[in-house]
Scaffold this motif. Structure first.
Motif, PDB file in Angstrom:
ATOM      1  N   GLY A 117       0.726  -1.039   0.077  1.00 44.99           N
ATOM      2  CA  GLY A 117       0.040   0.190   0.055  1.00 44.99           C
ATOM      3  C   GLY A 117       0.828   1.293  -0.054  1.00 44.99           C
ATOM      4  O   GLY A 117       1.877   1.000   0.189  1.00 44.99           O
ATOM      5  N   ARG A 118       0.327   2.374  -0.225  1.00 48.38           N
ATOM      6  CA  ARG A 118       0.971   3.638  -0.364  1.00 48.38           C
ATOM      7  C   ARG A 118       1.657   3.909   1.048  1.00 48.38           C
ATOM      8  O   ARG A 118       2.608   4.607   0.755  1.00 48.38           O
ATOM      9  CB  ARG A 118       0.180   4.646  -0.647  1.00 48.38           C
ATOM     10  CG  ARG A 118       0.577   6.266  -1.037  1.00 48.38           C
ATOM     11  CD  ARG A 118      -0.353   7.086  -1.465  1.00 48.38           C
ATOM     12  NE  ARG A 118       0.187   8.361  -1.555  1.00 48.38           N
ATOM     13  CZ  ARG A 118       1.330   9.171  -2.202  1.00 48.38           C
ATOM     14  NH1 ARG A 118       1.814   8.253  -3.238  1.00 48.38           N
ATOM     15  NH2 ARG A 118       1.463  10.249  -2.084  1.00 48.38           N
ATOM     16  N   ALA A 119       1.334   3.549   2.081  1.00 50.24           N
ATOM     17  CA  ALA A 119       1.810   4.035   3.374  1.00 50.24           C
ATOM     18  C   ALA A 119       3.014   2.949   3.679  1.00 50.24           C
ATOM     19  O   ALA A 119       3.679   3.187   4.536  1.00 50.24           O
ATOM     20  CB  ALA A 119       0.977   3.676   4.492  1.00 50.24           C
ATOM     21  N   ASP A 120       3.075   1.987   2.976  1.00 51.56           N
ATOM     22  CA  ASP A 120       4.197   0.782   3.198  1.00 51.56           C
ATOM     23  C   ASP A 120       5.311   1.509   2.988  1.00 51.56           C
ATOM     24  O   ASP A 120       5.751   2.151   2.280  1.00 51.56           O
ATOM     25  CB  ASP A 120       3.852  -0.380   2.746  1.00 51.56           C
ATOM     26  CG  ASP A 120       2.744  -1.209   3.009  1.00 51.56           C
ATOM     27  OD1 ASP A 120       2.113  -0.942   4.192  1.00 51.56           O
ATOM     28  OD2 ASP A 120       2.106  -2.076   2.273  1.00 51.56           O
ATOM     29  N   GLY A 121       6.452   0.984   3.660  1.00 50.87           N
ATOM     30  CA  GLY A 121       7.967   1.283   3.224  1.00 50.87           C
ATOM     31  C   GLY A 121       8.682   0.130   2.616  1.00 50.87           C
ATOM     32  O   GLY A 121       8.267  -1.008   2.668  1.00 50.87           O
ATOM     33  N   GLY A 122       9.939   0.511   2.223  1.00 52.27           N
ATOM     34  CA  GLY A 122      10.722  -0.359   1.969  1.00 52.27           C
ATOM     35  C   GLY A 122      12.001  -0.136   1.747  1.00 52.27           C
ATOM     36  O   GLY A 122      12.521   0.933   1.670  1.00 52.27           O
ATOM     37  N   GLY A 123      13.156  -0.966   1.543  1.00 50.74           N
ATOM     38  CA  GLY A 123      14.547  -0.864   1.468  1.00 50.74           C
ATOM     39  C   GLY A 123      15.169  -2.171   0.706  1.00 50.74           C
ATOM     40  O   GLY A 123      14.584  -3.146   0.777  1.00 50.74           O
ATOM     41  N   MET A 124      16.231  -1.916   0.325  1.00 46.55           N
ATOM     42  CA  MET A 124      17.371  -2.853  -0.332  1.00 46.55           C
ATOM     43  C   MET A 124      18.574  -2.823   0.418  1.00 46.55           C
ATOM     44  O   MET A 124      19.221  -1.848   0.972  1.00 46.55           O
ATOM     45  CB  MET A 124      17.351  -2.634  -1.831  1.00 46.55           C
ATOM     46  CG  MET A 124      16.075  -2.663  -2.490  1.00 46.55           C
ATOM     47  SD  MET A 124      16.213  -2.363  -4.163  1.00 46.55           S
ATOM     48  CE  MET A 124      14.774  -1.485  -4.590  1.00 46.55           C
ATOM     49  N   SER A 125      19.115  -4.030   0.199  1.00 44.05           N
ATOM     50  CA  SER A 125      20.720  -3.965   0.465  1.00 44.05           C
ATOM     51  C   SER A 125      21.336  -2.859  -0.274  1.00 44.05           C
ATOM     52  O   SER A 125      20.947  -2.721  -1.395  1.00 44.05           O
ATOM     53  CB  SER A 125      21.415  -5.167   0.352  1.00 44.05           C
ATOM     54  OG  SER A 125      21.043  -5.854  -0.938  1.00 44.05           O
ATOM     55  N   GLY A 126      22.464  -2.213   0.311  1.00 44.41           N
ATOM     56  CA  GLY A 126      23.188  -1.328  -0.358  1.00 44.41           C
ATOM     57  C   GLY A 126      22.270   0.081  -0.292  1.00 44.41           C
ATOM     58  O   GLY A 126      23.027   1.130  -0.498  1.00 44.41           O
ATOM     59  N   ASN A 127      21.246   0.314   0.234  1.00 42.07           N
ATOM     60  CA  ASN A 127      20.542   1.318   0.252  1.00 42.07           C
ATOM     61  C   ASN A 127      20.413   2.366  -0.896  1.00 42.07           C
ATOM     62  O   ASN A 127      20.804   3.570  -0.717  1.00 42.07           O
ATOM     63  CB  ASN A 127      20.973   2.150   1.633  1.00 42.07           C
ATOM     64  CG  ASN A 127      20.389   1.094   3.067  1.00 42.07           C
ATOM     65  OD1 ASN A 127      19.473   1.245   3.023  1.00 42.07           O
ATOM     66  ND2 ASN A 127      21.808   0.786   3.741  1.00 42.07           N
ATOM     67  N   PRO A 128      20.187   1.857  -2.032  1.00 43.11           N
ATOM     68  CA  PRO A 128      20.186   2.581  -3.290  1.00 43.11           C
ATOM     69  C   PRO A 128      19.000   3.718  -3.177  1.00 43.11           C
ATOM     70  O   PRO A 128      18.065   3.520  -2.656  1.00 43.11           O
ATOM     71  CB  PRO A 128      19.661   1.526  -4.338  1.00 43.11           C
ATOM     72  CG  PRO A 128      19.120   0.530  -3.760  1.00 43.11           C
ATOM     73  CD  PRO A 128      19.750   0.512  -2.131  1.00 43.11           C
ATOM     74  N   HIS A 129      19.167   4.903  -3.957  1.00 43.27           N
ATOM     75  CA  HIS A 129      18.131   5.838  -3.996  1.00 43.27           C
ATOM     76  C   HIS A 129      17.035   5.158  -5.107  1.00 43.27           C
ATOM     77  O   HIS A 129      17.662   4.645  -5.984  1.00 43.27           O
ATOM     78  CB  HIS A 129      18.594   7.093  -4.463  1.00 43.27           C
ATOM     79  CG  HIS A 129      17.672   8.127  -4.666  1.00 43.27           C
ATOM     80  ND1 HIS A 129      16.972   8.714  -3.993  1.00 43.27           N
ATOM     81  CD2 HIS A 129      17.183   8.308  -6.247  1.00 43.27           C
ATOM     82  CE1 HIS A 129      16.108   9.567  -4.683  1.00 43.27           C
ATOM     83  NE2 HIS A 129      16.142   9.369  -6.021  1.00 43.27           N
TER      84      HIS A 129
END
Length: 172
Positions: A114-126
């Protein structure tokens, strides 16, 4: 009844009922990885906007081109968001090699993005809003993690929609 036997019973009941067992925190994945020589990633998630919902951690390996492809993950782990501090989730990978990790903070726990959900990836890319809309993946060189024998720490900072951008929550 001990906590461990209660967890085993819960997982067994989920398997027998056909419900996804991944919904329950798996004891082998929560907390530190210990001093094992087995290759593993200790994913440390920070930057929470809220302390509700679930985290979904997915690991990818093998061909770099398959990183973040739908259904191409090696392991998927769902754990509750911790009440405080970073989430630390152990992700055993079985052998040395190159891997990547994605994390999703499902804020309402409905297992849908959903729009409120967050996320990220290894390396923290933009990641831009355009990247999200057009489902563009970051370059593999930016997200790859080399895992040797033992435990490799993988920091992931969560990003959330803020106006027309997708970025970490400032000041947290």
């Amino acid at each position: 009844m001990s906590k461990l036997s209660g967890l085993v019973g819960l997982v067994a009941a989920a398997l027998l009922s056909g419900a996804p067992a991944a919904a329950a925190p798996l004891a082998s994945h929560v907390g530190g990885c210990g001093a094992s020589a087995v290759p593993a990633m200790l994913v440390q998630v920070t930057g929470f906007k809220d302390r509700h919902g679930m985290l979904r951690i997915q690991s990818y390996g093998g061909d770099r081109q398959s990183f973040f492809e739908k259904g191409a993950y090696i392991d998927r782990i769902d754990v509750p968001v911790p009440a405080s501090g970073p989430a630390r989730v152990c992700v055993p990978v079985g052998r040395t090699g190159e891997y990547a990790v994605s994390v999703r903070h499902d804020m309402d726990g409905d297992r849908k993005t959903g729009r409120a959900d967050g996320g990220g990836m290894s390396g923290n890319p933009h990641v831009s809003v355009g990247d999200l809309v057009f489902k563009r993946k970051p370059p593999a060189e930016r997200v790859v993690i080399s895992v040797g024998r033992g435990v490799t720490t993988v920091p992931v900072i969560l990003n959330y929609m803020q106006g027309m951008s997708f970025r970490p929550i400032s000041g947290r």
